[in-house]
Design an enzyme around this catalytic site. Structure first.
Site, mmCIF file in Angstrom:
data_model
loop_
_atom_site.group_PDB
_atom_site.id
_atom_site.type_symbol
_atom_site.label_atom_id
_atom_site.label_comp_id
_atom_site.label_asym_id
_atom_site.label_seq_id
_atom_site.Cartn_x
_atom_site.Cartn_y
_atom_site.Cartn_z
ATOM 1 N N GLU A 1 0.797 -1.229 0.000
ATOM 2 C CA GLU A 1 0.000 0.000 0.000
ATOM 3 C C GLU A 1 0.828 1.277 0.000
ATOM 4 O O GLU A 1 0.424 2.273 -0.568
ATOM 5 C CB GLU A 1 -0.918 0.063 1.231
ATOM 6 C CG GLU A 1 -1.993 -0.979 1.290
ATOM 7 C CD GLU A 1 -1.554 -2.182 2.094
ATOM 8 O OE1 GLU A 1 -0.332 -2.405 2.214
ATOM 9 O OE2 GLU A 1 -2.427 -2.902 2.597
ATOM 10 N N ASP B 1 -2.007 -5.338 3.443
ATOM 11 C CA ASP B 1 -2.164 -5.618 4.875
ATOM 12 C C ASP B 1 -2.986 -6.879 5.168
ATOM 13 O O ASP B 1 -3.862 -7.259 4.397
ATOM 14 C CB ASP B 1 -2.813 -4.414 5.576
ATOM 15 C CG ASP B 1 -1.838 -3.254 5.711
ATOM 16 O OD1 ASP B 1 -0.621 -3.487 5.535
ATOM 17 O OD2 ASP B 1 -2.287 -2.128 5.972
ATOM 18 N N ASP C 1 -5.630 -8.019 6.624
ATOM 19 C CA ASP C 1 -7.012 -8.053 7.116
ATOM 20 C C ASP C 1 -7.969 -7.894 5.933
ATOM 21 O O ASP C 1 -7.538 -7.883 4.779
ATOM 22 C CB ASP C 1 -7.254 -6.991 8.195
ATOM 23 C CG ASP C 1 -6.933 -5.581 7.719
ATOM 24 O OD1 ASP C 1 -6.653 -5.402 6.508
ATOM 25 O OD2 ASP C 1 -6.960 -4.656 8.543
ATOM 26 N N GLU D 1 -9.575 -5.394 4.820
ATOM 27 C CA GLU D 1 -9.274 -4.206 4.034
ATOM 28 C C GLU D 1 -8.129 -4.494 3.057
ATOM 29 O O GLU D 1 -8.207 -4.189 1.871
ATOM 30 C CB GLU D 1 -8.895 -3.070 4.986
ATOM 31 C CG GLU D 1 -9.273 -1.685 4.544
ATOM 32 C CD GLU D 1 -10.773 -1.463 4.463
ATOM 33 O OE1 GLU D 1 -11.196 -0.788 3.515
ATOM 34 O OE2 GLU D 1 -11.525 -1.984 5.332
ATOM 35 N N TYR E 1 1.081 -5.760 13.329
ATOM 36 C CA TYR E 1 -0.014 -5.059 12.661
ATOM 37 C C TYR E 1 -0.965 -4.420 13.666
ATOM 38 O O TYR E 1 -1.335 -5.041 14.663
ATOM 39 C CB TYR E 1 -0.775 -6.037 11.762
ATOM 40 C CG TYR E 1 -1.753 -5.356 10.836
ATOM 41 C CD1 TYR E 1 -1.331 -4.309 10.022
ATOM 42 C CD2 TYR E 1 -3.087 -5.752 10.779
ATOM 43 C CE1 TYR E 1 -2.219 -3.673 9.170
ATOM 44 C CE2 TYR E 1 -3.977 -5.126 9.925
ATOM 45 C CZ TYR E 1 -3.542 -4.085 9.126
ATOM 46 O OH TYR E 1 -4.418 -3.459 8.286
ATOM 47 N N ARG F 1 -4.102 -3.222 13.360
ATOM 48 C CA ARG F 1 -5.558 -3.432 13.385
ATOM 49 C C ARG F 1 -5.834 -4.878 13.765
ATOM 50 O O ARG F 1 -5.726 -5.781 12.945
ATOM 51 C CB ARG F 1 -6.164 -3.130 12.014
ATOM 52 C CG ARG F 1 -6.359 -1.660 11.783
ATOM 53 C CD ARG F 1 -7.299 -1.446 10.612
ATOM 54 N NE ARG F 1 -6.799 -0.389 9.764
ATOM 55 C CZ ARG F 1 -6.628 -0.489 8.450
ATOM 56 N NH1 ARG F 1 -6.923 -1.611 7.828
ATOM 57 N NH2 ARG F 1 -6.186 0.523 7.765
ATOM 58 N N HIS G 1 -5.228 -12.568 14.480
ATOM 59 C CA HIS G 1 -3.891 -12.021 14.362
ATOM 60 C C HIS G 1 -3.211 -12.181 15.693
ATOM 61 O O HIS G 1 -3.593 -12.975 16.525
ATOM 62 C CB HIS G 1 -3.959 -10.529 14.034
ATOM 63 C CG HIS G 1 -4.719 -10.225 12.804
ATOM 64 N ND1 HIS G 1 -4.669 -11.011 11.692
ATOM 65 C CD2 HIS G 1 -5.544 -9.208 12.503
ATOM 66 C CE1 HIS G 1 -5.431 -10.486 10.753
ATOM 67 N NE2 HIS G 1 -5.981 -9.395 11.221
#
Ligand SMILES: [Zn+2]
Ligand SMILES: [Zn+2]
Length: 692
Positions: free
Chosen positions: A8, A81, A83, A85, A302, A304, A349
């Site tokens: 990203e 990432d 997740d 998203e 990470y 989130r 996670h």
């Protein structure tokens, strides 16, 4: 080029480049490459709620670059990432540069891509991910898509309704509206709260025993006869005081116990944001921005996550560090593991923790670019991780029960003339994990060494009037906790939910770190509660979040989930549009007159809080900053100093005689009212009262 890796952000690309060889080219997508269109609904409700994704104008150039880079590479690695998203970004990337939609140049959509997932950007984790690639997880992609579509259905249909029925320019969002309702409900509880008077009666007592002689301590009245002491008014308190002033005091019982205080589990997104707000005064948004930097630099896992799970190697490393640094005493006797509350086993996670516990200062791993904010947040994460493997703190608690027997036979309070008082003391016996994380506000009070049946001398009886307190307003931290408790937040939504409420001026900051609804916020919540009770119902919203989780786990399909929501919702929207009456937002008047048109000024709310606006709007657009008296005197001309806010919400102090007097300061002037001494303003402030 053999291998193309897409992530990203440029920072993440740079960190990754340290671990992958020169045969890997790493480029950044700069976030999402596609989204729902801005100016239209963008969801085909007739066709399985299919989203109509478009490449935003400002992204077309970078998407073209990505597509060209992808041509002819042997292997495409999607390393976004870990997740929903990130999965959705990867999926959209593949659709776009796979040649299916614009731009036309691109590689054929084939199977030669790999999805790689890592929760920390460290050599070990990255190499492990690249040797264990997988394909895109359609369920995770669906879950993200479902959230996006659901939010669009609600926002796109409700917002225009609010414009018509409440006030133009408003917006409604799914999670955002429930959060607003929580804030409004709490405010109403406070408004109707009636403080109850009560009195606290305490006796100052002196020990007479050897060693403790002359030591005075305070004991609080807890029982009158056999009843719990509830002192409601002064009259009652005075009678009790009179009784107690004429009584014999004897130690009945002494209890001591060691209270073991366990460390908090390591951080999740929610607890990190709460601690960031409480300990560092960071907004959730700021906490997340800084945490993302730390993650992309490879310094933390990470950010989130709703998991408190810890990798065994990380636990080992922390324990070794503790033993070396603080000694075996401070090490938890066994490694502490934490249970994951979340039902999302497959997305499980890890907690947020430092990737290398040996790094205590960021210069070691941040290329010297760490700001004070980065260091502070990293510190907090580091301490929380280390503390969770440290020994419990031990607090020794003592309670001493004292009986008071009234001497006179005509005691004033209806009882057997017998009162019970209790003194409590506590002392930190062993600091354990407090050594690293800091101790909570423990009020240490050591009681003198008294013995059972010992008679005590009365020094003085005190009584104090108190009132019960209304429930506390939410802070950003407690609102996040409430959202999590009600199962209506997810790691990706807490921060945006709260910042949207500010952006829409639905809530404002009041007193120290507290949140209150604005008049518009209240009216909007009232409107939604009246006409869309489900949208602002915590259990309904929790149910929707649960549905999204089920989609992510492949246990439920997106389309029927949307359908179940959409059908009754769309009908209700139509009905309300026809039937509902317009609601009125309360406008707060002031005594001030507009200097341009002489109409009264009223209080309005913006993203950065209150300001004054002319009630003649829209004919007169005059606005002013709202000022609060400070009781201080201007060093230049002796005028009153008032506290104001700039348009962007920064507080400053200025003279009420502005513009005649130009005195102003970013920092609070000294409290001395000495007009002789001239205070230098540290920074020149240029401001005007015009809006535009
Ligand atoms: Zn005016
Ligand atoms: Zn002045």
């Amino acid at each position: 080029m053999k291998n193309l890796v897409i992530v990203e952000s440029p920072t993440k690309a740079r960190t990754l480049s340290h671990f992958l060889g020169p045969e890997y080219k790493i480029i950044a997508s700069m976030g999402h490459v596609r989204d729902l269109p801005r100016g239209e609904f963008g969801v085909d409700v007739e066709k399985n709620f299919e989203p109509k994704y478009v490449i935003p104008k400002e992204k077309i150039k970078s998407v073209n670059v990505l597509a060209k880079e992808a041509v002819g590479v042997e292997k495409l690695w999607l390393a976004t990432d870990p997740d929903r998203e990130g999965e959705a970004i990867a999926w959209n990337l593949l659709q776009v540069i796979g040649g299916k939609s614009q731009p036309k140049v691109g590689r054929p959509l084939d199977e030669s891509y790999s999805r790689v997932v890592f929760h920390e950007i460290t050599k070990e984790a990255v190499l492990d991910a690249f040797s264990n690639p997988r394909k895109l997880d359609d369920d995770l992609v669906s879950a993200q898509q479902a959230r996006r579509v659901l939010d669009r259905l609600v926002g796109y249909k409700l917002s225009p309704l609010l414009w018509k029925k409440v006030k133009s320019g408003l917006s409604a969002g799914r999670v955002q509206s429930v959060a607003l309702r929580l804030v409004v409900d709490r405010e109403r509880e406070i408004e109707v709260f009636k403080p109850q008077e009560y009195w606290v009666v305490q006796a100052e007592l002196e020990s007479q025993s050897e060693g403790s002689k002359g030591k005075v301590f305070e004991a609080t009245l807890i029982k009158i006869g056999a009843e719990k002491a509830e002192v409601k008014n002064k009259e009652q308190a005075d009678k009790i005081v009179a009784d107690l002033e004429d009584a014999n005091y004897k130690v009945l019982e002494i209890k001591t116990k060691d209270n073991h205080k366990f460390p908090n589990p390591p951080f999740t997104t929610s607890t990190l944001q709460q601690a960031g707000a409480n300990k560092l005064s960071f907004t959730p948004k700021r906490t997340m921005r800084i945490a993302q930097d730390l993650y992309e630099q490879g310094l933390i896992t990470y950010m989130r996550t709703d998991s408190v799970n810890l990798a065994p190697q990380a636990v080992d490393a922390a324990r070794k560090f503790i033993e070396t640094e603080f000694g075996k005493n401070y090490l938890a006797s066994v490694p502490r593991g934490y249970k994951v509350k979340s039902k999302l086993a497959q997305e499980a996670h890890e907690a947020i923790r430092p990737t290398n516990v040996q790094v205590t200062h960021l210069r070691q791993g941040f290329g010297g670019q760490a700001s004070a904010d980065h260091q502070k947040l990293y510190d907090l994460i580091w301490k929380r991780m280390v503390a969770c493997q440290m020994a419990e703190a031990i607090i020794a608690e003592t309670s001493v029960d004292v009986s008071a027997q009234v001497l006179s036979s005509k005691f004033k309070v209806q009882s057997d003339g017998n009162y019970l008082l209790r003194a409590t003391g506590q002392k930190i016996e062993f600091d354990g994990w407090y050594k690293v994380y800091g101790k909570p506000p423990v009020k240490e009070q050591v009681l003198p060494d008294v013995r059972a049946n010992e008679m005590l001398d009365l020094v003085k009886v005190n009584s104090e009037q108190k009132f019960t307190e209304p429930p506390a307003r939410f802070s950003e931290a407690t609102l996040i906790r409430e959202l999590e408790k009600n199962d209506i937040g997810r790691p990706s939504t807490y921060a945006p939910t709260i910042s949207t409420l500010y952006d829409r001026a639905y809530i404002e900051r009041v007193e120290e770190k507290k949140i209150a609804p604005t008049p518009v916020g209240k009216t909007t919540a009232d409107f939604l509660v009246k006409y869309f009770p489900e949208i602002v119902d915590t259990s309904f919203t929790a149910g929707m979040e649960d549905d999204l989780d089920k989609i992510a786990q492949g246990k439920q399909e997106m389309a029927p989930t949307m359908e179940k929501f959409w059908e009754p919702f769309a009908k209700q929207v139509e009905k309300v549009a026809e039937e509902a009456e317009k609601m009125k937002v309360v406008v707060e008047e002031t005594d001030e007159k507009c200097e341009k048109c002489d109409k009264p000024m009223v209080i309005r709310y913006g993203r950065y809080g209150k300001f004054l606006a002319c009630s003649g709007f829209p004919e007169c657009k005059n606005t002013k900053t709202l000022s609060e008296p400070t009781g201080l005197t201007c060093p230049t001309d002796g005028g009153n100093i008032v506290m104001k806010k700039t348009r962007r919400g920064r507080t400053f102090w200025g003279c009420e005689n502005w513009p005649k007097c130009k005195w102003a300061s970013w920092t609070k002037p000294a409290t001395t009212k000495n007009t002789e001494k001239k205070t230098e303003s540290t920074e020149k402030i240029v401001f005007n009262t015009e809006n535009k």
